[in-house]
Design a protein around this motif. Structure first.
Motif, PDB file in Angstrom:
ATOM      1  N   UNK A   1       0.820  -1.217   0.000  1.00  0.00           N
ATOM      2  CA  UNK A   1       0.000   0.000   0.000  1.00  0.00           C
ATOM      3  C   UNK A   1       0.854   1.267   0.000  1.00  0.00           C
ATOM      4  N   UNK A   2       2.023   1.190   0.605  1.00  0.00           N
ATOM      5  CA  UNK A   2       2.912   2.356   0.627  1.00  0.00           C
ATOM      6  C   UNK A   2       3.330   2.728  -0.792  1.00  0.00           C
ATOM      7  N   UNK A   3       3.290   4.023  -1.074  1.00  0.00           N
ATOM      8  CA  UNK A   3       3.651   4.491  -2.403  1.00  0.00           C
ATOM      9  C   UNK A   3       2.522   4.372  -3.412  1.00  0.00           C
TER      10      UNK A   3
ATOM     11  N   UNK B   1      -3.022   2.892   6.808  1.00  0.00           N
ATOM     12  CA  UNK B   1      -4.107   3.448   5.986  1.00  0.00           C
ATOM     13  C   UNK B   1      -5.472   3.033   6.532  1.00  0.00           C
ATOM     14  N   UNK B   2      -5.503   2.813   7.839  1.00  0.00           N
ATOM     15  CA  UNK B   2      -6.697   2.284   8.502  1.00  0.00           C
ATOM     16  C   UNK B   2      -7.930   3.138   8.279  1.00  0.00           C
ATOM     17  N   UNK B   3      -7.759   4.440   8.194  1.00  0.00           N
ATOM     18  CA  UNK B   3      -8.902   5.350   8.041  1.00  0.00           C
ATOM     19  C   UNK B   3      -9.242   5.625   6.581  1.00  0.00           C
ATOM     20  N   UNK B   4      -8.431   5.097   5.651  1.00  0.00           N
ATOM     21  CA  UNK B   4      -8.655   5.388   4.234  1.00  0.00           C
ATOM     22  C   UNK B   4      -9.281   4.229   3.469  1.00  0.00           C
ATOM     23  N   UNK B   5      -9.425   3.082   4.135  1.00  0.00           N
ATOM     24  CA  UNK B   5     -10.021   1.906   3.507  1.00  0.00           C
ATOM     25  C   UNK B   5     -11.062   1.297   4.439  1.00  0.00           C
ATOM     26  N   UNK B   6     -12.237   1.054   3.913  1.00  0.00           N
ATOM     27  CA  UNK B   6     -13.298   0.455   4.712  1.00  0.00           C
ATOM     28  C   UNK B   6     -12.992  -1.009   5.012  1.00  0.00           C
ATOM     29  N   UNK B   7     -12.642  -1.758   3.968  1.00  0.00           N
ATOM     30  CA  UNK B   7     -12.306  -3.175   4.110  1.00  0.00           C
ATOM     31  C   UNK B   7     -11.036  -3.498   3.319  1.00  0.00           C
ATOM     32  N   UNK B   8     -10.100  -4.139   3.961  1.00  0.00           N
ATOM     33  CA  UNK B   8      -8.948  -4.734   3.294  1.00  0.00           C
ATOM     34  C   UNK B   8      -9.262  -6.227   3.119  1.00  0.00           C
ATOM     35  N   UNK B   9      -8.757  -6.839   2.046  1.00  0.00           N
ATOM     36  CA  UNK B   9      -9.015  -8.274   1.885  1.00  0.00           C
ATOM     37  C   UNK B   9      -7.929  -8.931   1.045  1.00  0.00           C
ATOM     38  N   UNK B  10      -7.856 -10.253   1.174  1.00  0.00           N
ATOM     39  CA  UNK B  10      -6.930 -11.041   0.358  1.00  0.00           C
ATOM     40  C   UNK B  10      -7.424 -12.471   0.274  1.00  0.00           C
TER      41      UNK B  10
END
Length: 301
Positions: free
Chosen positions: A168-170, A242-251
Motif C-alpha cells: 500500500x505504501x507508495x 491506511x486504517x482510516x482510508x479503507x473500509x475493508x482490506x481483503x486477500x
C-alpha cells in the motif's frame, strides 16, 4: 466446467459454460472445442491457447469486453472463480449498507497485483459499476492492462508499484479513500516451489514432465520470498498506516492453515472486524480474509 451450484448465487457461470453462446460472441473459440466423453461440448483445459480463447469469449459474452489479450506466459485466470471473489465482496459491503448491494462509480476498489489480465476490474466494473484502481510491480503488466482499457474505452486507474517490498505504501495517496482492497497474492515461496507445484499438477493430470507453468504466470504472479503468508502479513502491517482510508482490506488465502496465524496478526493489529468467507468451485475450495479498522456501526458507504 459442469453445472456448478456452489458458485455464488449471482455468478453468471453457475450453469456451466454455454459454448453455443460463447462461440456466437467469439467465433475463434470454435476451433478449440470438441465433444467430451459424455457428448458435451468442451475444450482441452491443458491447452493454454484454448483457455485464453475461452477467457476472451467469456469476457465478451458476459462482461462486454470486446478486446482482451495477454502476452505469452502471463497468468490466464479462471473467470468463474475470480468473479466469485467480487460477488462475495459485494455482499460484504451490503452488510454495511442495510443489506443492499452498493453499485456505481462512487464505490472505490483497489486491486493489488492486478496483472496483465486485469480480471477483477473488468468483471467488477461490469457487474457493479464500481471504480477500480489496479496496481502491479510489473511495468509490462501495467502497459498491457492500459491497452485493454483503451481498446474497451474503460476508465480504470492503473498504478505501478516501484518498490517490490511495498503493497500500500507508495500507492495510496493522502487524498485516496477506498471501500475495498482485494488481492490474489503470490502463493509460492520460491520459483523452485512454483515449478514443483506445476509438475505435481501435470502428474495428477496424467501428463509427463513439463517446464511450463500452469497456464502461464510471471515470477511476481506466482511466488514471493516467504510465500503467501509472508505477503499477507506484510499487507496487514502496512494496512495499519491506511486504517482510516479503507473500509475493508481483503486477500485470498489459498492455504487454510494460514488463517489462524493471520487472524493472530490481525488481532495484534487491533482491527475492529475480521471476516473469513469460504468459496467453492467444483472440487476446489478457496477463501478470502477481510479486515476493517472501523467498527461496524461506523462503516458508512
Amino acid at each position: 466446467m459442469a453445472n456448478n451450484t456452489q458458485l455464488h448465487p449471482r455468478n453468471q457461470h453457475r450453469g456451466g459454460y454455454d459454448f453455443a453462446r460463447l462461440v456466437e460472441h467469439s467465433p475463434t473459440l470454435k476451433a478449440f472445442t470438441h465433444r467430451g466423453p459424455a457428448g458435451q461440448t468442451t475444450i482441452n483445459f491443458h491447452n493454454e491457447q484454448a483457455v485464453r480463447a475461452l477467457n476472451q469469449a467469456l469476457l465478451k459474452a458476459y462482461y462486454d469486453i470486446n478486446f482482451w489479450d495477454i502476452p505469452a506466459n502471463y497468468l490466464c485466470p479462471p473467470i468463474p472463480g475470480r468473479v466469485d471473489y467480487i460477488h462475495y465482496l459485494a455482499d460484504l459491503l451490503g452488510r454495511d449498507n442495510n443489506q443492499e448491494i452498493p453499485r456505481g462509480r462512487n464505490i472505490k476498489v483497489l486491486d493489488i497485483g492486478t496483472g496483465a489480465n486485469l480480471v477483477y476490474p473488468l468483471t467488477g466494473q461490469s457487474e457493479y459499476g464500481w471504480h477500480f484502481t489496479g496496481v502491479d510491480i510489473d511495468p509490462t503488466a501495467i502497459n498491457v492492462a492500459k491497452q485493454i482499457c483503451q481498446f474497451n474505452k474503460l476508465k480504470i486507474n492503473l498504478r505501478l508499484q516501484k518498490q517490490r517490498e511495498n503493497i500500500f505504501r507508495g500507492i495510496i495517496t493522502p487524498t485516496d479513500a477506498f471501500h475495498l482492497t482485494l488481492c490474489n497474492p503470490p502463493f509460492h515461496a520460491s520459483i523452485e516451489a512454483a515449478n514443483k507445484g506445476t509438475q505435481r499438477k501435470w502428474k495428477n493430470l496424467g501428463k509427463g514432465p513439463s517446464k511450463k507453468l500452469n497456464f502461464g504466470g510471471q515470477n511476481a504472479e506466482l511466488w514471493c520470498l516467504g510465500g503467501e503468508i509472508t505477503f499477507i502479513a506484510n499487507m496487514i502491517e502496512q494496512s495499519m498506516e491506511f486504517a482510516e482510508q479503507c473500509l475493508w482490506f481483503s486477500s485470498l488465502v489459498s492455504k487454510k492453515d494460514n488463517l489462524k496465524p493471520l487472524c493472530k496478526l490481525l488481532e495484534k493489529a487491533k482491527v475492529a472486524d475480521i471476516q473469513i468467507t469460504d468459496m467453492a468451485q467444483g472440487q476446489k475450495t478457496s477463501r478470502f480474509i477481510a479486515w476493517s479498522f472501523i467498527k461496524k456501526g461506523q462503516r458508512h458507504l
